[in-house]
Motif scaffolding. Structure first.
Motif, PDB file in Angstrom:
ATOM      1  N   MET A 138       0.844  -1.203   0.000  1.00  0.00           N
ATOM      2  CA  MET A 138       0.000   0.000   0.000  1.00  0.00           C
ATOM      3  C   MET A 138       0.880   1.254   0.000  1.00  0.00           C
ATOM      4  SD  MET A 138      -3.177   0.251   2.608  1.00  0.00           S
ATOM      5  CE  MET A 138      -3.449  -1.454   3.016  1.00  0.00           C
ATOM      6  N   LEU A 139       1.922   1.209   0.848  1.00  0.00           N
ATOM      7  CA  LEU A 139       2.839   2.346   0.969  1.00  0.00           C
ATOM      8  C   LEU A 139       3.577   2.604  -0.348  1.00  0.00           C
ATOM      9  CD1 LEU A 139       4.038   4.383   3.026  1.00  0.00           C
ATOM     10  CD2 LEU A 139       5.838   2.699   3.476  1.00  0.00           C
ATOM     11  N   LYS A 140       3.929   1.518  -1.050  1.00  0.00           N
ATOM     12  CA  LYS A 140       4.643   1.679  -2.323  1.00  0.00           C
ATOM     13  C   LYS A 140       3.775   2.409  -3.342  1.00  0.00           C
ATOM     14  CE  LYS A 140       7.857  -2.227  -2.582  1.00  0.00           C
ATOM     15  NZ  LYS A 140       8.029  -3.520  -3.250  1.00  0.00           N
ATOM     16  N   LYS A 141       2.464   2.086  -3.341  1.00  0.00           N
ATOM     17  CA  LYS A 141       1.548   2.772  -4.276  1.00  0.00           C
ATOM     18  C   LYS A 141       1.542   4.269  -3.972  1.00  0.00           C
ATOM     19  CE  LYS A 141      -1.481  -0.939  -5.556  1.00  0.00           C
ATOM     20  NZ  LYS A 141      -2.282  -1.850  -4.774  1.00  0.00           N
ATOM     21  N   THR A 142       1.563   4.610  -2.681  1.00  0.00           N
ATOM     22  CA  THR A 142       1.591   6.026  -2.287  1.00  0.00           C
ATOM     23  C   THR A 142       2.918   6.650  -2.731  1.00  0.00           C
ATOM     24  OG1 THR A 142       0.211   5.520  -0.398  1.00  0.00           O
ATOM     25  CG2 THR A 142       1.433   7.589  -0.301  1.00  0.00           C
ATOM     26  N   PHE A 143       4.007   5.936  -2.498  1.00  0.00           N
ATOM     27  CA  PHE A 143       5.331   6.468  -2.871  1.00  0.00           C
ATOM     28  C   PHE A 143       5.475   6.623  -4.395  1.00  0.00           C
ATOM     29  CE2 PHE A 143       7.908   5.242   1.219  1.00  0.00           C
ATOM     30  CZ  PHE A 143       7.369   6.341   1.856  1.00  0.00           C
ATOM     31  N   ASP A 144       4.795   5.750  -5.168  1.00  0.00           N
ATOM     32  CA  ASP A 144       4.829   5.930  -6.637  1.00  0.00           C
ATOM     33  C   ASP A 144       4.263   7.307  -6.991  1.00  0.00           C
ATOM     34  OD1 ASP A 144       5.853   3.398  -7.123  1.00  0.00           O
ATOM     35  OD2 ASP A 144       3.887   2.483  -7.486  1.00  0.00           O
ATOM     36  N   VAL A 145       3.157   7.650  -6.339  1.00  0.00           N
ATOM     37  CA  VAL A 145       2.517   8.951  -6.606  1.00  0.00           C
ATOM     38  C   VAL A 145       3.418  10.089  -6.100  1.00  0.00           C
ATOM     39  CG1 VAL A 145       0.503  10.404  -6.068  1.00  0.00           C
ATOM     40  CG2 VAL A 145       0.201   7.960  -6.532  1.00  0.00           C
ATOM     41  N   LEU A 150       7.054  14.671  -6.641  1.00  0.00           N
ATOM     42  CA  LEU A 150       8.265  15.335  -6.133  1.00  0.00           C
ATOM     43  C   LEU A 150       9.372  15.415  -7.194  1.00  0.00           C
ATOM     44  CD1 LEU A 150       8.189  13.747  -2.560  1.00  0.00           C
ATOM     45  CD2 LEU A 150       7.779  16.165  -3.109  1.00  0.00           C
ATOM     46  N   SER A 151       9.161  14.757  -8.337  1.00  0.00           N
ATOM     47  CA  SER A 151      10.127  14.952  -9.425  1.00  0.00           C
ATOM     48  C   SER A 151       9.776  16.229 -10.194  1.00  0.00           C
ATOM     49  CB  SER A 151      10.182  13.736 -10.348  1.00  0.00           C
ATOM     50  OG  SER A 151       8.945  13.576 -10.979  1.00  0.00           O
ATOM     51  N   LYS A 152       8.570  16.771  -9.951  1.00  0.00           N
ATOM     52  CA  LYS A 152       8.152  18.031 -10.607  1.00  0.00           C
ATOM     53  C   LYS A 152       8.205  19.222  -9.658  1.00  0.00           C
ATOM     54  CE  LYS A 152       4.841  16.094 -13.896  1.00  0.00           C
ATOM     55  NZ  LYS A 152       3.826  15.240 -13.262  1.00  0.00           N
ATOM     56  N   GLY A 158       3.584  22.051  -3.793  1.00  0.00           N
ATOM     57  CA  GLY A 158       4.192  22.923  -4.803  1.00  0.00           C
ATOM     58  C   GLY A 158       5.633  23.209  -4.421  1.00  0.00           C
ATOM     59  N   ASP A 159       6.175  24.328  -4.916  1.00  0.00           N
ATOM     60  CA  ASP A 159       7.570  24.637  -4.590  1.00  0.00           C
ATOM     61  C   ASP A 159       7.691  25.420  -3.284  1.00  0.00           C
ATOM     62  OD1 ASP A 159       8.890  23.264  -6.642  1.00  0.00           O
ATOM     63  OD2 ASP A 159       8.299  24.823  -8.068  1.00  0.00           O
ATOM     64  N   PHE A 160       6.859  25.081  -2.329  1.00  0.00           N
ATOM     65  CA  PHE A 160       6.909  25.720  -1.003  1.00  0.00           C
ATOM     66  C   PHE A 160       6.634  24.658   0.047  1.00  0.00           C
ATOM     67  CE2 PHE A 160       2.700  26.032  -2.859  1.00  0.00           C
ATOM     68  CZ  PHE A 160       1.874  25.533  -1.863  1.00  0.00           C
ATOM     69  N   SER A 182      15.005   0.946   3.807  1.00  0.00           N
ATOM     70  CA  SER A 182      15.707   0.798   2.517  1.00  0.00           C
ATOM     71  C   SER A 182      14.751   0.897   1.321  1.00  0.00           C
ATOM     72  CB  SER A 182      16.456  -0.532   2.473  1.00  0.00           C
ATOM     73  OG  SER A 182      15.541  -1.581   2.677  1.00  0.00           O
ATOM     74  N   LEU A 183      13.447   0.799   1.601  1.00  0.00           N
ATOM     75  CA  LEU A 183      12.431   0.977   0.562  1.00  0.00           C
ATOM     76  C   LEU A 183      12.633   2.312  -0.169  1.00  0.00           C
ATOM     77  CD1 LEU A 183       9.682  -0.406  -0.189  1.00  0.00           C
ATOM     78  CD2 LEU A 183       8.609   1.160   1.432  1.00  0.00           C
ATOM     79  N   LEU A 184      13.101   3.285   0.579  1.00  0.00           N
ATOM     80  CA  LEU A 184      13.262   4.630   0.020  1.00  0.00           C
ATOM     81  C   LEU A 184      14.320   4.685  -1.088  1.00  0.00           C
ATOM     82  CD1 LEU A 184      12.982   6.811   3.241  1.00  0.00           C
ATOM     83  CD2 LEU A 184      11.374   6.704   1.343  1.00  0.00           C
ATOM     84  N   ASP A 185      15.224   3.693  -1.121  1.00  0.00           N
ATOM     85  CA  ASP A 185      16.245   3.688  -2.181  1.00  0.00           C
ATOM     86  C   ASP A 185      15.606   3.588  -3.568  1.00  0.00           C
ATOM     87  OD1 ASP A 185      18.133   3.901  -0.225  1.00  0.00           O
ATOM     88  OD2 ASP A 185      18.557   1.739  -0.138  1.00  0.00           O
ATOM     89  N   GLU A 186      14.382   3.020  -3.609  1.00  0.00           N
ATOM     90  CA  GLU A 186      13.682   2.903  -4.905  1.00  0.00           C
ATOM     91  C   GLU A 186      13.007   4.228  -5.301  1.00  0.00           C
ATOM     92  OE1 GLU A 186      10.861  -0.431  -4.716  1.00  0.00           O
ATOM     93  OE2 GLU A 186      12.232  -1.354  -3.264  1.00  0.00           O
ATOM     94  N   TYR A 187      12.991   5.179  -4.373  1.00  0.00           N
ATOM     95  CA  TYR A 187      12.273   6.445  -4.603  1.00  0.00           C
ATOM     96  C   TYR A 187      13.190   7.628  -4.272  1.00  0.00           C
ATOM     97  CZ  TYR A 187       8.310   3.221  -4.352  1.00  0.00           C
ATOM     98  OH  TYR A 187       7.446   2.175  -4.561  1.00  0.00           O
ATOM     99  N   PRO A 188      14.117   7.962  -5.178  1.00  0.00           N
ATOM    100  CA  PRO A 188      15.121   8.991  -4.848  1.00  0.00           C
ATOM    101  C   PRO A 188      14.542  10.363  -4.475  1.00  0.00           C
ATOM    102  CG  PRO A 188      15.266   8.298  -7.162  1.00  0.00           C
ATOM    103  CD  PRO A 188      14.348   7.338  -6.490  1.00  0.00           C
ATOM    104  N   HIS A 189      13.464  10.771  -5.160  1.00  0.00           N
ATOM    105  CA  HIS A 189      12.899  12.094  -4.828  1.00  0.00           C
ATOM    106  C   HIS A 189      12.215  12.063  -3.461  1.00  0.00           C
ATOM    107  CE1 HIS A 189      13.482  12.634  -9.175  1.00  0.00           C
ATOM    108  NE2 HIS A 189      13.657  13.910  -8.845  1.00  0.00           N
ATOM    109  N   VAL A 190      11.556  10.942  -3.159  1.00  0.00           N
ATOM    110  CA  VAL A 190      10.893  10.825  -1.856  1.00  0.00           C
ATOM    111  C   VAL A 190      11.962  10.800  -0.762  1.00  0.00           C
ATOM    112  CG1 VAL A 190       9.359   9.415  -0.419  1.00  0.00           C
ATOM    113  CG2 VAL A 190       8.950   9.564  -2.880  1.00  0.00           C
TER     114      VAL A 190
END
Ligand code: GS8
Length: 214
Positions: A138-145, A150-152, A158-160, A182-190
């Motif tokens: 479930m958390l991974k689905k959230t991190f995908d979003v 966060l890549s934009k 936003g930018d604040f 370590s899950l975060l390694d798959e999500y560099p922007h997160v």
């Protein structure tokens, strides 16, 4: 008169409020509520929070519960920019991402924290691996979003930086203590975004308070 926060800083929902109080430099006092003694179910505490949970909060005659509502009150009272109240569309985005934090991040994370940290460390029990796996999915689905967002933009709304970001702090801090950091390694922007939030002086101060009551 100092505002009062009832609960122990180690509770993530208490820590969320403390972070906001620290961000605005408020005069406040933590009133410990001892779970082991059942103080959260006492008549006095139920009068503050009818669900028998922490946090509860008091500012003069005003008594509140629900950590995100208390956080907003504290920020509004101190004219903080963390809510973007002067811009209707920015404020709507802050509210939207705050809802996402509550439903799509905090929900799976609460189970992961309970299973991976509370059960083995405080309840002398065993982690239910299947339950953890379901919630990690479930958390991974959230991190995908989050990763796409966060890549934009630098922050969620936003930018604040806003309450939508800071509200993640206590649970994200606990995530780092679980075997799933370590899950975060798959999500560099997160990962960069969480690192940025945890590096705030207010986050460091509240993290110390969390550790001291663990
Ligand atoms: C949740 C409060 C909560 O679950 C909020 O304030 O944001 N939506 C509410 N509090 C937990 C402690 S974890 O921080 C609690 O009090 N649990 C004890 C119980 O439910 O009996």
């Amino acid at each position: 008169m100092a505002m009062k926060v009832y609960g122990l800083p180690l509770s993530t929902n208490v820590a969320r409020v403390l972070m906001c109080l620290e961000e605005v430099g408020a005069n406040y006092k933590v009133v410990p509520i001892n779970f082991l003694m059942g103080e959260h179910k006492s008549i006095e505490h139920i009068a503050r929070n009818p669900f028998g949970q922490v946090p509860a909060f008091q500012d003069g005659d005003l008594v509140l519960f629900e950590s995100r509502t208390i956080s907003k009150y504290v920020l509004r009272k101190n004219n903080s920019k963390l809510l973007k109240e002067d811009n209707l569309s920015d404020l709507a985005k802050v509210d939207m991402w705050l809802e996402v934090e509550s439903h799509k991040f905090d929900r799976p994370m609460s189970v992961i924290i309970y299973e991976c940290l509370i059960i083995p460390n405080y309840l002398d029990g065993e982690t239910d691996v299947k339950v953890v796996e379901e919630n990690v999915e479930m958390l991974k689905k959230t991190f995908d979003v989050y990763e796409a967002r966060l890549s934009k933009f630098k922050y969620l709304a936003g930018d604040f930086i806003s309450l939508a970001d800071l509200s993640h702090f206590p649970t994200a801090y606990n995530l780092m203590e679980t075997p799933h950091a370590s899950l975060l390694d798959e999500y560099p922007h997160v990962k960069a975004w969480i690192t940025d939030i945890l590096a705030r002086p207010t986050a460091k101060k509240v993290a110390e308070m969390m550790k001291a009551t663990a």
